[in-house]
Structure formats: structure tokens, C-alpha cells
Design an enzyme around this catalytic site. Structure first.
Site, PDB file in Angstrom:
ATOM      1  N   GLU A 167     -39.209  -4.836 124.257  1.00 11.58           N
ATOM      2  CA  GLU A 167     -37.779  -3.957 123.597  1.00 11.58           C
ATOM      3  C   GLU A 167     -36.319  -5.311 122.874  1.00 11.58           C
ATOM      4  O   GLU A 167     -36.732  -6.529 123.752  1.00 11.58           O
ATOM      5  CB  GLU A 167     -37.143  -4.359 125.215  1.00 11.58           C
ATOM      6  CG  GLU A 167     -35.966  -3.396 125.747  1.00 11.58           C
ATOM      7  CD  GLU A 167     -35.763  -2.127 124.500  1.00 11.58           C
ATOM      8  OE1 GLU A 167     -35.043  -2.142 123.606  1.00 11.58           O
ATOM      9  OE2 GLU A 167     -36.559  -1.370 124.879  1.00 11.58           O
ATOM     10  N   SER A 218     -41.419   3.714 131.974  1.00 12.15           N
ATOM     11  CA  SER A 218     -42.841   3.348 131.862  1.00 12.15           C
ATOM     12  C   SER A 218     -43.329   2.048 132.280  1.00 12.15           C
ATOM     13  O   SER A 218     -44.661   2.086 132.689  1.00 12.15           O
ATOM     14  CB  SER A 218     -43.409   4.093 130.102  1.00 12.15           C
ATOM     15  OG  SER A 218     -42.543   5.578 130.244  1.00 12.15           O
ATOM     16  N   HIS A 248     -44.431  10.780 132.039  1.00  7.85           N
ATOM     17  CA  HIS A 248     -44.796   9.960 132.833  1.00  7.85           C
ATOM     18  C   HIS A 248     -46.254  10.280 133.916  1.00  7.85           C
ATOM     19  O   HIS A 248     -46.543   9.548 134.299  1.00  7.85           O
ATOM     20  CB  HIS A 248     -43.742   9.477 133.935  1.00  7.85           C
ATOM     21  CG  HIS A 248     -43.492   8.230 133.262  1.00  7.85           C
ATOM     22  ND1 HIS A 248     -41.336   8.633 134.125  1.00  7.85           N
ATOM     23  CD2 HIS A 248     -42.600   7.394 132.120  1.00  7.85           C
ATOM     24  CE1 HIS A 248     -40.892   7.215 133.326  1.00  7.85           C
ATOM     25  NE2 HIS A 248     -41.363   7.342 132.574  1.00  7.85           N
ATOM     26  N   HIS A 258     -41.258   0.614 123.373  1.00  7.80           N
ATOM     27  CA  HIS A 258     -40.204   0.371 123.389  1.00  7.80           C
ATOM     28  C   HIS A 258     -39.538   0.816 124.113  1.00  7.80           C
ATOM     29  O   HIS A 258     -39.790   1.731 125.148  1.00  7.80           O
ATOM     30  CB  HIS A 258     -39.454   1.972 122.834  1.00  7.80           C
ATOM     31  CG  HIS A 258     -39.411   2.006 120.918  1.00  7.80           C
ATOM     32  ND1 HIS A 258     -41.029   2.212 120.453  1.00  7.80           N
ATOM     33  CD2 HIS A 258     -39.052   1.521 120.056  1.00  7.80           C
ATOM     34  CE1 HIS A 258     -40.787   2.065 118.943  1.00  7.80           C
ATOM     35  NE2 HIS A 258     -39.695   1.339 118.931  1.00  7.80           N
ATOM     36  N   ASP A 305     -38.935  -6.279 117.362  1.00  6.39           N
ATOM     37  CA  ASP A 305     -38.647  -4.547 116.996  1.00  6.39           C
ATOM     38  C   ASP A 305     -40.364  -4.488 117.617  1.00  6.39           C
ATOM     39  O   ASP A 305     -41.429  -4.180 117.663  1.00  6.39           O
ATOM     40  CB  ASP A 305     -38.972  -4.952 115.404  1.00  6.39           C
ATOM     41  CG  ASP A 305     -39.245  -3.366 114.904  1.00  6.39           C
ATOM     42  OD1 ASP A 305     -40.027  -3.064 114.281  1.00  6.39           O
ATOM     43  OD2 ASP A 305     -37.950  -2.668 114.951  1.00  6.39           O
ATOM     44  N   GLY A 306     -40.468  -3.099 117.729  1.00 11.36           N
ATOM     45  CA  GLY A 306     -41.209  -2.282 118.366  1.00 11.36           C
ATOM     46  C   GLY A 306     -42.851  -1.810 117.412  1.00 11.36           C
ATOM     47  O   GLY A 306     -43.739  -2.280 117.826  1.00 11.36           O
ATOM     48  N   ASP A 364     -42.600   5.012 122.296  1.00 13.43           N
ATOM     49  CA  ASP A 364     -41.664   5.527 122.925  1.00 13.43           C
ATOM     50  C   ASP A 364     -40.564   5.148 121.940  1.00 13.43           C
ATOM     51  O   ASP A 364     -39.357   4.687 122.760  1.00 13.43           O
ATOM     52  CB  ASP A 364     -41.934   5.205 124.395  1.00 13.43           C
ATOM     53  CG  ASP A 364     -40.907   6.527 124.834  1.00 13.43           C
ATOM     54  OD1 ASP A 364     -40.439   7.381 124.337  1.00 13.43           O
ATOM     55  OD2 ASP A 364     -41.134   6.324 126.161  1.00 13.43           O
TER      56      ASP A 364
END
Length: 259
Positions: free
Chosen positions: A117, A99, A19, A42, A140-141, A161
Site C-alpha cells: 500500500e 481483502s 470478496h 493495492h 508501488d503495487g 486491485d
């Protein structure tokens, strides 16, 4: 695939690393009076409570952001601390931003945010945390990373991520980032990954460094969260890193080395 719950790990030393660099990158991008796109593959639930049972059980936040604030690593005007203050002002002193909320705290009305997500409960919590003005995809990311690029506006940043609970993620990431970079050659593509005692990440990192020799590849080490815990550090791989990010990474290296 959907067992990972970041609530147990929010605010840990890996989050501090991730971060701080993310906030620094976004802060630089917003200095220009031009809109940008922020994409995250994600996103998790976006907002965490450090006094929740999950966080208290692992103690990772106490050894992470709580300790770091006590050591005074970041000045109040550092973008990471500004984001943290914004979230605390709205949600209370024990709130911690994932994030998505770091991005929301630092970006402007002219900027565009799209989040992905797949986990049903995390998606519902994320939807509630960010409000209706932010686009959230229950998808799905990895698929959405390709579907959403190049974004409009083309200037911007994507954070990838995944939890890396599946070994296949280590194989999939170099290919995915290569595909995204080909579609979106001006995009800042950021991958977070765990540094593991087993070395499971090393092949992935080597492949990324070979494919993107000009990228920023930054790792920090820290003590495991508990005896036998496999994560001993945090990595960030940044394609097209913005100006100044390498300097912030060097500063963080010195801080983590002193732990």
C-alpha cells in the site's frame, strides 16, 4: 494518484462480488495441507467501519453487504460469511474486512501474507489493522508485483486491485499480468476492475482474454450507487482459477441478475 479512499465504498456490491470470489478461492486452496503465499498489490487500509461518516455518506454499504445479508445470498458457512464473522467478532458488528482481512481470516499459520500500500494514511491504518506478524510494504503495487514473484512458497494467489482512477491503469494491467504470469506460471493471478458505463475497461478485458484464453473472466452488473455514477458492475479476471471458482461465479451471476 493517491486520492482514492475506499472507506466511501467499502462493503458495496463490487466488494461483495470481489470478496465472495476471493474467499471461495482461498477456501479451496487451504483444503490441502500445503502452505501457500497470498500477495496483494493495492491493499488499502484493510479494515472499515460501515457506520463511519464516509460509508454513511455514500450509502453504498447499505445497498451492498447490508442488503445482500438481508436477502440471504450466502449461508453462514460460506467462506465470505466466515471471514465477515471473524472480523466482526474482533472489531464489532459494523466492521467490514477489506481483502487483506478476508485473507487473514481464512489463511493458516503455515501460509505467508505480503501486502502493498503506497498511500501514507492508508498504509498506517493497514499496518495497525493487520498487526506486526504480516509483512506490509509501503511501495508501488505494480513494482512489488514483479519484485515479489515468484514467492516462497510458489503455491498461492495474488490479488491486483488498483483504484483505476488513472486511465493508464487500463493499459498497464495486461502487460503487468503477462509479466507476473511469466515469472510465476503456477500462481493464481486475480484482477478486480470496475465495469463502467463509459466502457473504459473493455479494451483491457479484451487484451486479457486474448492473452489468457483459459482464464476465468467474470462480470456482474448492478444499479449505479447514485444517479450519474459511472460504475455499473464489477469484474474479476482470474489466471489459473482454482477448481470450483467458475461454479461460484455462475451462482453469483444469478444472484446479481435478480437485483
Amino acid at each position: 494518484m493517491l486520492s482514492y479512499q475506499h472507506a466511501y465504498h467499502a462493503g458495496n456490491l463490487a466488494d461483495v462480488h470481489k470478496h465472495a470470489l476471493l474467499a471461495s478461492a482461498l477456501d479451496y486452496l487451504t483444503r490441502k495441507d500445503k502452505p501457500l503465499s497470498y500477495l496483494e498489490t493495492h491493499a488499502g487500509r484493510g479494515l472499515y467501519a460501515l457506520d463511519a461518516a464516509e460509508a454513511v455518506k455514500t450509502g453504498e454499504a447499505a445497498a451492498g453487504i447490508a442488503r445482500i445479508e438481508g436477502l440471504g445470498w450466502f449461508a453462514p458457512d460460506h467462506p465470505y460469511m466466515r471471514a465477515l464473522a471473524t472480523v466482526r467478532a474482533k472489531h464489532g458488528p459494523q466492521a467490514y474486512p477489506g481483502s487483506p482481512l478476508v485473507a487473514m481470516a481464512l489463511l493458516r499459520d503455515i501460509d505467508t501474507i505480503q501486502l502493498c500500500e503506497l498511500h501514507p494514511q492508508e498504509f498506517t491504518a493497514l499496518r495497525q489493522a493487520v498487526g506486526r506478524k504480516i509483512t506490509v510494504h509501503k511501495a508501488d503495487g505494480r513494482e512489488m508485483a514483479l519484485a515479489l514473484t515468484p514467492p516462497t512458497p510458489r503455491r498461492g494467489l495474488m490479488l491486483i486491485d488498483p483504484s483505476f482512477e488513472e486511465k493508464a491503469d487500463y493499459v498497464a494491467m495486461p502487460k503487468l499480468i503477462g509479466q507476473v504470469a511469466k515469472k510465476w506460471n503456477v500462481g493464481i493471478i486475480v484482477l478486480w476492475y470496475p465495469v463502467l458505463a463509459s466502457g473504459a475497461q473493455e479494451g483491457m478485458v479484451a487484451a486479457l482474454r486474448h492473452a489468457f484464453p483459459e482464464a476465468l473472466s467474470h462480470e456482474v452488473r448492478f444499479p449505479p450507487a447514485r444517479e450519474g455514477h459511472g460504475m455499473i458492475g464489477s469484474g474479476m479476471f482470474v489466471v489459473n482459477p482454482p477448481f470450483g471458482l467458475a461454479g461460484e461465479a455462475e451462482r453469483l451471476s444469478a444472484r446479481f441478475a435478480a437485483l
